[in-house]
Design a protein around this motif. Structure first.
Motif, PDB file in Angstrom:
ATOM      1  N   LYS A  85     -88.261  41.875   0.029  1.00  0.00           N
ATOM      2  CA  LYS A  85     -89.361  42.728  -0.403  1.00  0.00           C
ATOM      3  C   LYS A  85     -90.700  42.136   0.031  1.00  0.00           C
ATOM      4  O   LYS A  85     -90.862  40.922   0.134  1.00  0.00           O
ATOM      5  CB  LYS A  85     -89.371  42.878  -1.931  1.00  0.00           C
ATOM      6  N   VAL A 127     -85.246  39.704  -2.696  1.00  0.00           N
ATOM      7  CA  VAL A 127     -85.266  39.107  -1.356  1.00  0.00           C
ATOM      8  C   VAL A 127     -85.433  40.205  -0.308  1.00  0.00           C
ATOM      9  O   VAL A 127     -84.754  41.233  -0.333  1.00  0.00           O
ATOM     10  CB  VAL A 127     -83.979  38.304  -1.102  1.00  0.00           C
ATOM     11  N   LYS A 181     -88.384  35.448   0.865  1.00  0.00           N
ATOM     12  CA  LYS A 181     -87.221  34.910   1.566  1.00  0.00           C
ATOM     13  C   LYS A 181     -86.217  34.246   0.636  1.00  0.00           C
ATOM     14  O   LYS A 181     -85.030  34.166   0.945  1.00  0.00           O
ATOM     15  CB  LYS A 181     -87.680  33.896   2.626  1.00  0.00           C
ATOM     16  N   LYS A 182     -86.698  33.727  -0.501  1.00  0.00           N
ATOM     17  CA  LYS A 182     -85.812  33.036  -1.434  1.00  0.00           C
ATOM     18  C   LYS A 182     -86.284  33.314  -2.847  1.00  0.00           C
ATOM     19  O   LYS A 182     -87.462  33.173  -3.153  1.00  0.00           O
ATOM     20  CB  LYS A 182     -85.822  31.532  -1.163  1.00  0.00           C
ATOM     21  N   SER A 183     -85.352  33.710  -3.705  1.00  0.00           N
ATOM     22  CA  SER A 183     -85.702  34.024  -5.093  1.00  0.00           C
ATOM     23  C   SER A 183     -84.452  33.935  -5.958  1.00  0.00           C
ATOM     24  O   SER A 183     -83.330  34.133  -5.471  1.00  0.00           O
ATOM     25  CB  SER A 183     -86.292  35.432  -5.181  1.00  0.00           C
ATOM     26  N   SER A 184     -84.657  33.634  -7.231  1.00  0.00           N
ATOM     27  CA  SER A 184     -83.527  33.639  -8.163  1.00  0.00           C
ATOM     28  C   SER A 184     -83.017  35.052  -8.395  1.00  0.00           C
ATOM     29  O   SER A 184     -81.889  35.255  -8.844  1.00  0.00           O
ATOM     30  CB  SER A 184     -83.949  33.013  -9.496  1.00  0.00           C
ATOM     31  N   ASP A 185     -83.845  36.062  -8.071  1.00  0.00           N
ATOM     32  CA  ASP A 185     -83.454  37.466  -8.178  1.00  0.00           C
ATOM     33  C   ASP A 185     -83.135  37.971  -6.778  1.00  0.00           C
ATOM     34  O   ASP A 185     -84.028  38.251  -5.972  1.00  0.00           O
ATOM     35  CB  ASP A 185     -84.580  38.278  -8.803  1.00  0.00           C
ATOM     36  N   SER A 186     -81.859  38.084  -6.465  1.00  0.00           N
ATOM     37  CA  SER A 186     -81.443  38.474  -5.110  1.00  0.00           C
ATOM     38  C   SER A 186     -81.929  39.872  -4.746  1.00  0.00           C
ATOM     39  O   SER A 186     -82.070  40.197  -3.560  1.00  0.00           O
ATOM     40  CB  SER A 186     -79.920  38.395  -4.989  1.00  0.00           C
ATOM     41  N   ASN A 187     -82.207  40.715  -5.751  1.00  0.00           N
ATOM     42  CA  ASN A 187     -82.692  42.069  -5.482  1.00  0.00           C
ATOM     43  C   ASN A 187     -84.100  42.083  -4.897  1.00  0.00           C
ATOM     44  O   ASN A 187     -84.529  43.094  -4.328  1.00  0.00           O
ATOM     45  CB  ASN A 187     -82.665  42.907  -6.768  1.00  0.00           C
ATOM     46  N   SER A 219     -90.041  30.692  -5.790  1.00  0.00           N
ATOM     47  CA  SER A 219     -89.781  31.687  -4.756  1.00  0.00           C
ATOM     48  C   SER A 219     -90.468  31.277  -3.466  1.00  0.00           C
ATOM     49  O   SER A 219     -91.602  30.782  -3.473  1.00  0.00           O
ATOM     50  CB  SER A 219     -90.302  33.054  -5.212  1.00  0.00           C
ATOM     51  N   GLU A 248     -91.722  32.919  -9.561  1.00  0.00           N
ATOM     52  CA  GLU A 248     -91.346  34.327  -9.453  1.00  0.00           C
ATOM     53  C   GLU A 248     -92.198  35.217 -10.358  1.00  0.00           C
ATOM     54  O   GLU A 248     -92.521  36.357 -10.009  1.00  0.00           O
ATOM     55  CB  GLU A 248     -89.864  34.484  -9.810  1.00  0.00           C
TER      56      GLU A 248
END
Length: 316
Positions: free
Chosen positions: A71, A69, A61-67, A25, A118
């Motif tokens: 936060k 992003v 800004k970047k995460s495998s969980d788009s929910n 992330s 993450e």
């Protein structure tokens, strides 16, 4: 990106540090905090080279969980290999292959961006400001004491030190025990502790010798360890919080003679700290001295080194 890079000898503000791109992330740093460990690294602790800083709050800004992003998040600083027996037992902070944010083989938070797995991240509720969220990591370290030892309400407890971590430790321990005495050397810091209901002393008096059931050493100095041995009662407990670059020899004979238990205490889980900040159980705003831009990193570090200084924040 812009970042404060330490080469093992000199700290330099660079503009050409690569933004992390590996499979983790990506966090844009909102605020970072200067810790005693950062100052010890500059004196040679851990033989670290890289971007300093491990206390932070940022925007994902970047995460495998788009929910997630967008936060606001804080992050546990130890990244384990997720394969060894320590990681499988939920003790990634003791993984022999771990990297540690801004401390061991991982660039840290005195930068515009950082990356972490993450699983290390915790979303910060809206009730916690950025300035408060920077304290999650050190506050978790303070709460770790309560995870390691069952504190009795009738104990007499001493906290040796009056700085950033010692102030947090005192506030956390006061939730479990009313008899807390903070031993320090700086009147402004002791006054702050007193405003939060903590008894203080500037001098160890004869009546204090061998009086305390538990002593928490949080000075960042060898003298604090010596004072802790004076204060703890036979078969009492010393909790060691300091990381010290000095290689000075310490006399452990009184520890043996008095059968004192010594417990190293480092990082803690984040949830108790986040909950305490969200509910207002622990207040931290009065611990902030100043906020500097990352461009003024050297001035910020000099401020943090002052004996009377508390928490200094950096804004990338």
């Amino acid at each position: 990106m812009k970042a404060a890079y330490f080469d093992g000898d000199q700290l330099t503000l660079k503009n050409d540090i690569t933004i992390p791109k590996h499979n983790e992330s990506l966090i844009q740093v909102n605020l970072a905090g200067i810790c005693g460990t950062d100052l010890e690294i500059l004196d040679g602790y851990m033989d670290y080279c890289g971007v300093l800083g491990h206390e932070f709050v940022g925007t994902l800004k970047k995460s495998s969980d788009s929910n997630l992003v967008g936060k606001r998040v804080v992050g546990e600083i130890n990244a384990g290999c997720n394969r060894c027996h320590q990681c499988k037992d939920g003790m990634s902070r003791h993984c022999p292959n771990r990297t540690v944010l801004g401390i061991l083989n991982r660039n840290g938070a005195f930068a515009e961006y950082l990356s972490l797995p993450e699983r290390n991240l915790h979303v910060i509720p809206d009730t916690i400001s950025d300035r408060q969220a920077v304290f999650v990591e050190p506050l978790a370290a303070a709460f770790e004491i309560c995870e390691q030892i069952q504190i009795q309400r009738n104990w007499n407890i001493a906290v040796v030190g009056d700085g950033r971590l010692a102030q947090l430790v005192s506030r956390v321990l006061k939730l479990s025990c009313s008899e807390i005495v903070c031993f320090g050397r700086h009147q402004n810091k002791l006054t702050l502790a007193e405003k939060n209901g903590i008894k203080t002393r500037m001098i160890i008096e004869p009546k204090d010798h061998a009086f305390f059931d538990m002593v928490v050493e949080a000075t960042g100095s060898n003298s604090g360890f010596t004072d802790s041995i004076k204060l703890v009662k036979p078969r009492g407990t010393i909790m060691l919080k300091s990381t010290i670059a000095s290689k000075e020899n310490l006399d452990l004979t009184p520890v043996v003679v008095n059968e004192v238990s010594m417990i190293g205490s480092r990082c803690g889980v984040f949830k108790p700290a986040i909950d305490a900040l969200a509910t207002g159980t622990i207040q931290v705003d009065d611990l902030i001295d100043a906020t500097y831009s990352l461009h003024d990193i050297h001035a910020a570090l000099e401020h943090a080194k002052r004996p009377d200084a508390l928490k200094i924040l950096l804004k990338p």
